[in-house]
Scaffold this active site. Structure first.
Site, PDB file in Angstrom:
ATOM      1  N   SER A 143      44.952 -29.786  45.076  1.00  0.00           N
ATOM      2  CA  SER A 143      46.066 -28.815  45.762  1.00  0.00           C
ATOM      3  C   SER A 143      45.488 -28.423  46.878  1.00  0.00           C
ATOM      4  CB  SER A 143      45.677 -27.369  44.760  1.00  0.00           C
ATOM      5  OG  SER A 143      46.042 -26.148  45.423  1.00  0.00           O
ATOM      6  N   TYR A 156      40.305 -21.824  39.115  1.00  0.00           N
ATOM      7  CA  TYR A 156      41.443 -22.868  39.733  1.00  0.00           C
ATOM      8  C   TYR A 156      40.865 -23.436  40.837  1.00  0.00           C
ATOM      9  CZ  TYR A 156      45.918 -25.248  41.122  1.00  0.00           C
ATOM     10  OH  TYR A 156      46.873 -26.003  41.530  1.00  0.00           O
TER      11      TYR A 156
END
Ligand code: BGC
Length: 255
Positions: A143, A156
């Site tokens: 990401s 995350y």
């Protein structure tokens, strides 16, 4: 075709970005192994779609948070197609909690699905690559948040930051054996992980405005980069990240 006879395993392969990777790679002639834990019917439907278009795919129910299951997943590729060429560590979740809010259980889940799975999946794939000889490729769908802070989504970010270093250090370790590790860092993509945003008109407008290209990515736009990286046209890339984010991580309001 770009991926003729290439065997590719995709974790979390029956939805979102993973599903599009399976479709795009199969359309270029790859043999696909679709890993999933839930929705076997979605896997069956995806296999049928790939086969109808003349491609090859099998499903494997494997819990990617368990090293034994990851080995079984890699073995499925070998048993079905004779070898493994590419592992795509794609499965991912987020729980949108800050440091002050996160629980031990939530942290463990986010770390296991994003990070532990990529670590031991890479290990299982690398062992197979070494055993069969001839190199191999590990792609991690990380990401922009492998590097870019996202307050309120801390576990995350920590997991994706770990994936960044997994590709960096892992690629250095495996380079002498001809095995490459590359991360793909998507920005905001129109998948189930972003439903809370895309189903709220105000939030979506705010997100679109923060993206220089003005819109979320379609999952297919991430899958196409996977096809390129797996195609042999990117053979000198390792220990690095390809960012595919419409510019979001470089955006600035310019005060
Ligand atoms: C996250 C999304 C976020 C996007 C851009 C992704 O990795 O899963 O929640 O919208 O990054 O910030």
């Amino acid at each position: 075709m770009l991926l003729d006879g290439t065997t590719i395993v995709v974790t979390g392969g029956n939805s979102g970005i993973g599903e599009q990777i399976c479709l795009a790679a199969a359309a270029e002639g790859a043999n696909i192994v679709i890993d999933y834990v839930v929705h076997p019917e979605a896997t069956d439907a995806l296999i049928a779609k790939i086969e109808q278009a003349g491609g090859k795919a099998v499903g494997v129910e494997a819990d990617i948070t368990k090293a034994d299951d990851l080995h079984r997943m890699v073995q499925t590729a070998v048993d079905t197609y004779g070898r493994l060429d590419v592992l795509v560590n794609n499965a991912g979740v987020e729980d949108r909690k800050s440091l002050l809010e996160e629980t031990e259980e939530g942290y463990d889940r986010v770390m296991a699905i994003n990070m532990k799975s990529a670590f031991f999946g890479s290990q299982a794939a690398a062992k197979q690559f070494v055993a069969q000889g001839g190199g191999g490729l590990i792609l991690n769908i990380s990401s922009v948040h492998e590097d870019w802070p996202m307050p309120g989504n801390l576990a995350y970010c920590v997991a994706k930051g770990g994936m960044r270093m997994l590709a960096r250090s892992g690629g250095v370790e495996l380079g002498p054996r001809g095995i490459r590790m590359v991360n793909i860092a998507p920005g905001a993509v129109d998948t189930p992980i972003n439903t809370a945003t895309t189903s709220d008109a105000d939030k979506l407008k705010q997100l679109d405005a923060a993206i220089p290209l003005g819109r979320l990515a379609e999952p297919k736009e991430i899958a196409e980069v996977v096809v390129f990286l797996a195609s042999g046209k990117a053979g000198y890339m390792t220990s690095t990240t390809v960012t595919v984010d419409g510019g979001i991580s470089q955006g600035s309001v310019g005060l």
